[in-house]
Design an enzyme around this catalytic site. Structure first.
Site, PDB file in Angstrom:
ATOM      1  N   GLU A  35       2.695   5.154  -4.072  1.00  0.00           N
ATOM      2  CA  GLU A  35       2.990   6.233  -5.027  1.00  0.00           C
ATOM      3  C   GLU A  35       4.358   6.890  -4.801  1.00  0.00           C
ATOM      4  O   GLU A  35       4.997   7.217  -5.825  1.00  0.00           O
ATOM      5  CB  GLU A  35       1.875   7.300  -4.960  1.00  0.00           C
ATOM      6  N   ASP A  76      -7.920   4.554  -3.472  1.00  0.00           N
ATOM      7  CA  ASP A  76      -8.991   4.887  -2.535  1.00  0.00           C
ATOM      8  C   ASP A  76     -10.042   5.744  -3.243  1.00  0.00           C
ATOM      9  O   ASP A  76     -10.078   6.971  -3.113  1.00  0.00           O
ATOM     10  CB  ASP A  76      -8.419   5.622  -1.322  1.00  0.00           C
ATOM     11  N   ASP A 123       0.837  -1.197   0.000  1.00  0.00           N
ATOM     12  CA  ASP A 123       0.000   0.000   0.000  1.00  0.00           C
ATOM     13  C   ASP A 123       0.878   1.256   0.000  1.00  0.00           C
ATOM     14  O   ASP A 123       2.095   1.186   0.196  1.00  0.00           O
ATOM     15  CB  ASP A 123      -0.908  -0.036   1.229  1.00  0.00           C
TER      16      ASP A 123
END
Length: 625
Positions: A344, A411, A341
């Protein structure tokens, strides 16, 4: 040219032919030719002499071609004070061209001609700078710098904020499949997906204890429902950057893995790249240079439930350090899938010019981060002898597929509008070389399982999810459950129930129908994954991929092929019960719900009750729908 290790694999020897004529030159490699004029302008054509792409040059120096007082160069480097160069590359635009790919953006457009895209990663945005043109070429911007691209009606313009050189790769092909295969050959293909990856994945934000997770798994078995993977989400740890279970809430990880395996279920565990300043590993990682840096202000890059800094995945020693922690605390306890997770990475403030990595300033190399994050775990697992590696990750760059990256769309909002964006995202990712794609079924942000409107959205999303490369439940449902404690694994709240029985009896019956359908299709899906592994073919792709000669197929953006034999028409609007569908020319199509066969090359209207997603089988293929 610097031989940077970006997206491209080491080059094979090619039979390249170079020809000089007057003050100009040409280079030919396979089906593609580049001509360089006396003024330096580059023009690309295919083996038939058809123009594919040409640089945009407006200069008095270009007297023989296009004399102009504008004095605009095709390639422009502007010095960045104290650094390298800002780069702009310009190409002529064909207003009739269609452009596809470029990764994952939260917008509903499949054809991105006349769009401007940021070349930067954010939560729910993954820039993968490869596109496919209906003119017969594919183009990779082989540069991980932060920047922007505009596919304008009058000009195509690429920009990098800071870089050392211009580097792009271009290929020609007679079909979209040929172009995709050529791209996969130079950037790598995904591993073979393991069998469990093709089943149903259960997740929610967030199972708070070991016993809660195990009880959900047992309930799936009591319902006799197929389930392949279940997930321990974030804040199961003692602290961000410790990378280990909190024993107060997860007392026996080995026993948990054993019980799940006895039920035929694999355990996936969430990993974050964040290191809290109070973590047991922070001081050592800081001292050894394993954390990213900030050029101004304090060294805090994310402040979610703590002041944290991301580990520097571009540093090979930092990658080895993090893997060793994960190996000791997870892998050696039986965990074989990781959820990578925050990939980025997700900065609390996206000031890209403020962060610096081992490989250089973020503005110059930042888009490489998620690839290196995936590489951290892929190479560690490979060293342990694991085959067919798959890890879920929230971002990717060109070439991430070769490191077992299963990318999900981040998300996202829980709404029909968001669902429409995810269809475009999934198809674009496949065309960008990332064959493994999934979404949070129902979206991530919000959604109350007792709300009838959300239940409808959830059903339609679930039907779509059954025909994505990976079929996965997740979401932060309302209302929330409170945290269990004040530290470690008790610190974070949890969302409402998000299992297939959480949405009422009608939804449960529909969910079960599509779960069982997915199971029956496992042999077919295995064939699709084998093709993705062998030659890079995306399992889900636009209609034009399989029917490039049908011009109407190039304009259809709300349907797709799931492999060569299934046409899927997801229902993308609330209270929609009738669906208009295009059936590509060159095949006959059996409407699964009515067993009616239609001739291709026409639009039809079909019923789409809540219990049905329109599915069509091509040319009598023997599939157990």
């Amino acid at each position: 040219m610097l031989d940077e290790d970006w997206a491209l694999l080491p080059a094979d020897k090619s039979e390249v032919k170079i020809t000089l004529y007057g003050d100009s030159a040409a280079i030919v490699n396979g089906n593609i030719r580049a001509d360089v004029s006396a003024a330096g302008k580059i023009t690309f054509s295919n083996q038939n002499g058809d123009l594919l792409l040409q640089e945009y040059l407006r200069s008095r120096k270009n007297i023989s071609e296009f004399c102009s007082a504008l004095n605009i160069d095709a390639r422009e480097f502007k010095p960045v004070l104290g650094g390298d160069y800002g780069l702009t590359a310009r190409f002529e635009s064909n207003p009739e061209e269609k452009v596809f790919g470029m990764g994952l953006y939260q917008q509903p457009f499949l054809d991105i001609k006349n769009c401007t895209l940021e070349l930067a990663h954010r939560n729910s945005q993954a820039t993968i700078p490869f596109f496919l043109s209906n003119l017969g070429y594919g183009f990779l911007w082989n540069n991980p710098a932060i920047g922007q691209v505009t596919f304008g009606k009058n000009i195509t313009e690429w920009n990098a904020k800071a870089t050392k050189q211009l580097d792009y790769w271009i290929t020609a092909g007679d079909t979209p499949a040929a172009i995709e295969q050529a791209y996969a050959a130079v950037t790598g293909t995904a591993p073979m997906m393991p069998d469990y990856g093709m089943g149903f994945w259960q997740c929610k934000l967030r199972y708070q204890t070991q016993e809660e997770l195990l009880e959900v798994a047992r309930e799936y078995k009591r319902h006799e429902l197929p389930i392949s993977v279940i997930v321990v989400d974030f804040f199961h740890w003692t602290n961000q950057g410790d990378w280990r279970f909190d024993p107060d809430y997860w007392p026996d990880p080995e026993g948990m893995v054993r019980e799940l395996r006895s039920m035929g279920i694999e355990l996936m565990v969430s990993i974050w790249p964040t290191v809290d300043k109070t973590s047991e590993n922070y001081e050592e990682m800081l001292r050894k240079g394993y954390l990213i840096r900030t050029d101004r202000g304090i060294r805090t890059s994310m402040d979610f439930l703590g002041n944290t800094v991301f580990f520097d995945a571009t540093n090979p020693k930092a990658r080895q350090y993090v893997w060793e922690k994960a190996k000791t605390n997870y892998y050696d306890k039986g965990v074989r899938i990781f959820w990578l997770d925050e990939a980025e990475p997700e900065y609390s403030v996206y000031d890209f010019d403020n962060y610096r990595y081992h490989l250089g300033p973020n503005v110059q190399v930042g888009n490489i981060y998620p690839l290196m994050y995936a590489k951290t775990f892929y190479e560690g697992m490979e060293q342990e002898g694991q085959k067919d590696i798959i890890n879920l990750i929230r971002c990717a760059w060109a070439g991430s597929q070769k490191y077992g990256a299963l990318v999900w769309s981040g998300d996202i909002d829980s709404s029909f509008a968001s669902l429409r964006n995810q269809l475009a995202a999934g198809l674009s990712m496949g065309l960008s070389g990332i064959p493994w794609f999934t979404t949070d079924i129902g979206g991530f942000h919000g959604g109350n399982p007792d709300d009838p409107d959300f239940r409808e959205c959830m059903v339609r999303w679930f039907q779509f999810g059954a025909f994505c490369p990976v079929f996965r439940m997740h979401g932060d449902r309302e209302p929330h459950s409170p945290p269990l404690g004040m530290k470690g694994g008790g610190l974070c709240a949890s969302g409402a129930p998000n299992e297939v029985w959480s949405y009422g009896d009608e939804a449960f019956d529909i969910f079960k129908k599509y779960m069982l359908m997915r199971e029956r299709l496992r042999p077919y899906i295995t064939r699709l994954m084998k093709e993705a592994h062998d030659i890079g073919t995306p399992p889900m792709r636009p209609l034009f991929y399989d029917f490039p000669k049908d011009q109407s197929a190039w304009g259809v953006e709300d349907q797709y092929m799931f492999g060569p034999d299934l046409l899927i028409a997801p229902v993308l609007h609330e209270r929609e019960r009738v669906r208009r569908i295009y059936l590509p020319d060159g095949a006959n199509w059996k409407e699964c719900s009515l067993k009616v066969v239609h001739e291709g090359g026409q639009w039809i209207t079909v019923n789409a009750p809540l219990s049905e997603i329109p599915i069509f089988i091509r040319d009598g293929a023997n599939l157990p729908i």
